[in-house]
Design a protein around this motif. Structure first.
Motif, short mmCIF file in Angstrom:
data_model
loop_
_atom_site.label_atom_id
_atom_site.label_comp_id
_atom_site.label_asym_id
_atom_site.label_seq_id
_atom_site.Cartn_x
_atom_site.Cartn_y
_atom_site.Cartn_z
N SER A 15 0.83 -1.20 0.00
CA SER A 15 0.00 0.00 0.00
C SER A 15 0.87 1.25 0.00
O SER A 15 0.58 2.24 -0.70
N ARG A 16 1.94 1.23 0.79
CA ARG A 16 2.84 2.37 0.80
C ARG A 16 3.60 2.48 -0.52
O ARG A 16 3.86 3.59 -1.02
N LEU A 17 3.96 1.34 -1.11
CA LEU A 17 4.64 1.35 -2.40
C LEU A 17 3.76 1.99 -3.47
O LEU A 17 4.26 2.70 -4.35
N TYR A 18 2.46 1.77 -3.39
CA TYR A 18 1.52 2.38 -4.33
C TYR A 18 1.63 3.90 -4.28
O TYR A 18 1.71 4.57 -5.32
N SER A 25 -4.92 7.68 -5.54
CA SER A 25 -6.37 7.50 -5.39
C SER A 25 -6.69 6.87 -4.05
O SER A 25 -6.34 5.72 -3.79
N LYS A 26 -7.37 7.63 -3.19
CA LYS A 26 -7.76 7.10 -1.88
C LYS A 26 -8.80 6.00 -2.03
O LYS A 26 -8.77 5.00 -1.31
N TRP A 27 -9.73 6.19 -2.96
CA TRP A 27 -10.78 5.19 -3.13
C TRP A 27 -10.24 3.90 -3.74
O TRP A 27 -10.74 2.81 -3.44
N MET A 28 -9.22 4.00 -4.58
CA MET A 28 -8.60 2.79 -5.11
C MET A 28 -7.90 2.02 -4.00
O MET A 28 -7.98 0.79 -3.92
N THR A 29 -7.21 2.75 -3.12
CA THR A 29 -6.58 2.10 -1.97
C THR A 29 -7.62 1.46 -1.07
O THR A 29 -7.43 0.36 -0.54
N THR A 30 -8.75 2.16 -0.90
CA THR A 30 -9.84 1.60 -0.11
C THR A 30 -10.36 0.32 -0.74
O THR A 30 -10.63 -0.67 -0.05
N LEU A 31 -10.50 0.33 -2.06
CA LEU A 31 -11.02 -0.84 -2.76
C LEU A 31 -10.08 -2.04 -2.65
O LEU A 31 -10.54 -3.18 -2.51
N THR A 32 -8.77 -1.79 -2.70
CA THR A 32 -7.84 -2.91 -2.63
C THR A 32 -7.90 -3.63 -1.29
O THR A 32 -7.56 -4.82 -1.21
N GLN A 33 -8.35 -2.95 -0.24
CA GLN A 33 -8.39 -3.58 1.07
C GLN A 33 -9.53 -4.59 1.19
O GLN A 33 -9.52 -5.42 2.10
N SER A 34 -10.51 -4.51 0.31
CA SER A 34 -11.61 -5.47 0.34
C SER A 34 -11.89 -6.09 -1.02
O SER A 34 -12.63 -7.07 -1.12
N VAL A 75 -20.34 -2.01 5.47
CA VAL A 75 -20.26 -0.55 5.37
C VAL A 75 -19.23 -0.01 6.35
O VAL A 75 -18.44 0.89 6.02
N LEU A 76 -19.21 -0.56 7.56
CA LEU A 76 -18.23 -0.13 8.55
C LEU A 76 -16.81 -0.45 8.08
O LEU A 76 -15.88 0.35 8.29
N ILE A 77 -16.63 -1.59 7.44
CA ILE A 77 -15.31 -1.94 6.89
C ILE A 77 -14.88 -0.93 5.83
O ILE A 77 -13.72 -0.51 5.79
N ALA A 78 -15.82 -0.52 4.98
CA ALA A 78 -15.49 0.45 3.93
C ALA A 78 -15.05 1.78 4.53
O ALA A 78 -14.07 2.39 4.07
N VAL A 79 -15.75 2.24 5.55
CA VAL A 79 -15.37 3.49 6.22
C VAL A 79 -13.99 3.35 6.86
O VAL A 79 -13.14 4.25 6.77
N ASP A 80 -13.78 2.23 7.51
CA ASP A 80 -12.48 1.97 8.15
C ASP A 80 -11.36 1.95 7.11
O ASP A 80 -10.29 2.55 7.31
N ASN A 81 -11.60 1.29 5.99
CA ASN A 81 -10.59 1.22 4.93
C ASN A 81 -10.27 2.59 4.36
O ASN A 81 -9.11 2.89 4.02
N LEU A 82 -11.29 3.44 4.23
CA LEU A 82 -11.06 4.78 3.69
C LEU A 82 -10.19 5.61 4.64
O LEU A 82 -9.29 6.33 4.20
N MET A 83 -10.46 5.50 5.94
CA MET A 83 -9.62 6.22 6.90
C MET A 83 -8.18 5.73 6.85
O MET A 83 -7.23 6.52 6.90
N TYR A 84 -8.00 4.42 6.73
CA TYR A 84 -6.65 3.88 6.62
C TYR A 84 -5.96 4.36 5.34
O TYR A 84 -4.75 4.61 5.32
N ALA A 85 -6.74 4.47 4.25
CA ALA A 85 -6.16 4.91 2.98
C ALA A 85 -5.60 6.32 3.09
O ALA A 85 -4.49 6.61 2.60
N TYR A 86 -6.34 7.22 3.72
CA TYR A 86 -5.85 8.58 3.91
C TYR A 86 -4.66 8.59 4.87
O TYR A 86 -3.66 9.28 4.63
N TRP A 247 -4.27 -8.44 1.62
CA TRP A 247 -5.23 -8.03 2.65
C TRP A 247 -6.21 -9.16 2.97
O TRP A 247 -6.55 -9.40 4.13
N GLN A 248 -6.68 -9.85 1.94
CA GLN A 248 -7.63 -10.93 2.19
C GLN A 248 -6.99 -12.09 2.94
O GLN A 248 -7.63 -12.72 3.79
N ALA A 249 -5.74 -12.39 2.63
CA ALA A 249 -5.04 -13.44 3.36
C ALA A 249 -4.89 -13.07 4.83
O ALA A 249 -5.13 -13.89 5.73
#
Length: 345
Positions: A15-18, A25-34, A75-86, A247-249
């Motif tokens: 994620s940091r390498l990205y 893209s914050k939303w792309m980083t969010t998407l990769t987490q799920s 939905v809570l996971i998506a919000v959490d992932n977005l905060m982590y992305a930022y 992330w899924q692993a």
């Protein structure tokens, strides 16, 4: 446990390498987490079904309730992932990983309120030490060069610190809700139910991330981002795909620990990767390993070992009481005993 540690370490570094390679893209980083959740269909198909007797003994709740639980957690996971992305863009990866350790402290609170987790002096020590480790990083912002030499201004460092704390609190709540789901809604802890629960909740989170990507207009910038990505388009795709799979692993290993033991134990186990991420960050990204980070790492390890030792003591006591000394691992013995008590007539 290996999946959790290896997957979490690799996912954080990718994620940091990205970001370091030109991604923004914050939303792309969010998407990769799920977004790697469809891959869980493979282990789901390969996992044998539970014996019919077990399915009859513990029937899950109604489908409507299951759907509501999956949507709510997703939905809570998506919000959490977005905060982590930022947060991951604003903070050095070593600092990010150590501040994220506060999720164990938050999880101690949610486990007590939601899962009736028993507190002992050793568990309290674990929570306090990990909290102080993160606070030490917060007040030592200038020591890793973020406030002056980094491209991120001090305001962004502070925002990243707050967002990481918020995401840690949200993730702690998610793990406690997973445990509550297995206990009260699914009423089973089999591998197939673990995979199903993770896959469905992450599919919901992916749908939210895709909606956010489209609504924000960031999708228009993706072709240019891919073209300008360091070392080309192929590396862009490989980085995102590797992040999603990692992330899924990691999550599969963590949710499995939630089902087998508890959300608090799963969170404590995840803290083991803390010494790994900063070391790799220094080697791969050239980040500074300051004295504050080194002390914070040692405190994080001490907090984790304190919690593990408490589980060891609990397991010995349960095994001795049940006459099973040496028959099974301490944490599994503790879970078996608690399940027997909770399902006794």
């Amino acid at each position: 446990m290996v999946m959790l540690l290896a997957g979490g370490t690799v996912a954080t570094l990718l994620s940091r390498l990205y970001y370091n390679s030109g991604g923004n893209s914050k939303w792309m980083t969010t998407l990769t987490q799920s977004g790697g959740s469809p891959l869980l269909a493979i282990p789901l198909l390969l996992t044998p079904p539970s014996p019919p007797s077990e399915d009859q003994e513990r029937r899950p709740a109604a489908s409507k309730l299951l759907v509501a639980v999956y949507v709510g957690i997703g939905v809570l996971i998506a919000v959490d992932n977005l905060m982590y992305a930022y947060a991951l863009q604003f903070l050095p990866v070593s600092t990010f990983s150590l501040v994220a350790a506060t999720q164990l402290a938050f999880n101690a609170v949610t486990s007590r309120l939601i899962n009736a987790q028993r507190f002992t002096p050793l568990i309290a020590n674990s929570v306090v030490v990990l909290t102080f480790a993160a606070a030490l990083l917060g007040v030592g912002a200038s020591s890793d060069g973020t406030s002056s030499s980094s491209t991120a201004p001090r305001g962004r460092y502070a925002a990243g610190f707050v967002l990481t704390l918020g995401a840690a609190a949200a993730f702690a709540l998610i793990l406690s809700l997973y445990e509550l789901t297995f206990e009260k809604v699914v009423r089973a802890r089999t591998p197939r139910w673990v995979i199903r629960t993770q896959m469905y909740t992450n599919l919901v989170a992916s749908a939210v991330a895709v909606a956010g990507l489209l609504a924000s207009g960031e999708w228009r910038t993706l072709p240019g981002e891919m073209a300008s990505f360091r070392n080309g388009r192929a590396r862009y795709v490989v980085t995102l795909a590797g992040t999603a799979a990692s992330w899924q692993a990691a999550l599969l290993g963590q949710v499995r620990l939630v089902a087998r033991v508890s959300s608090l134990f799963a969170n404590a186990t995840g803290a083991v990767q803390l010494p790994l991420v900063p070391v790799f960050a220094v080697v791969l990204f050239g980040e500074r390993m300051t004295g504050i980070k080194a002390v914070a790492m040692l405190m994080a390890v001490w907090g984790f070992l304190s919690y593990v030792y408490q589980h060891y003591l609990d397991g010995r006591r349960v095994a001795a009481a049940a006459g099973k000394a040496g028959g099974e691992c301490c944490v599994c013995a503790a879970r078996t005993a608690s399940d027997a008590v909770s399902h006794a007539p």
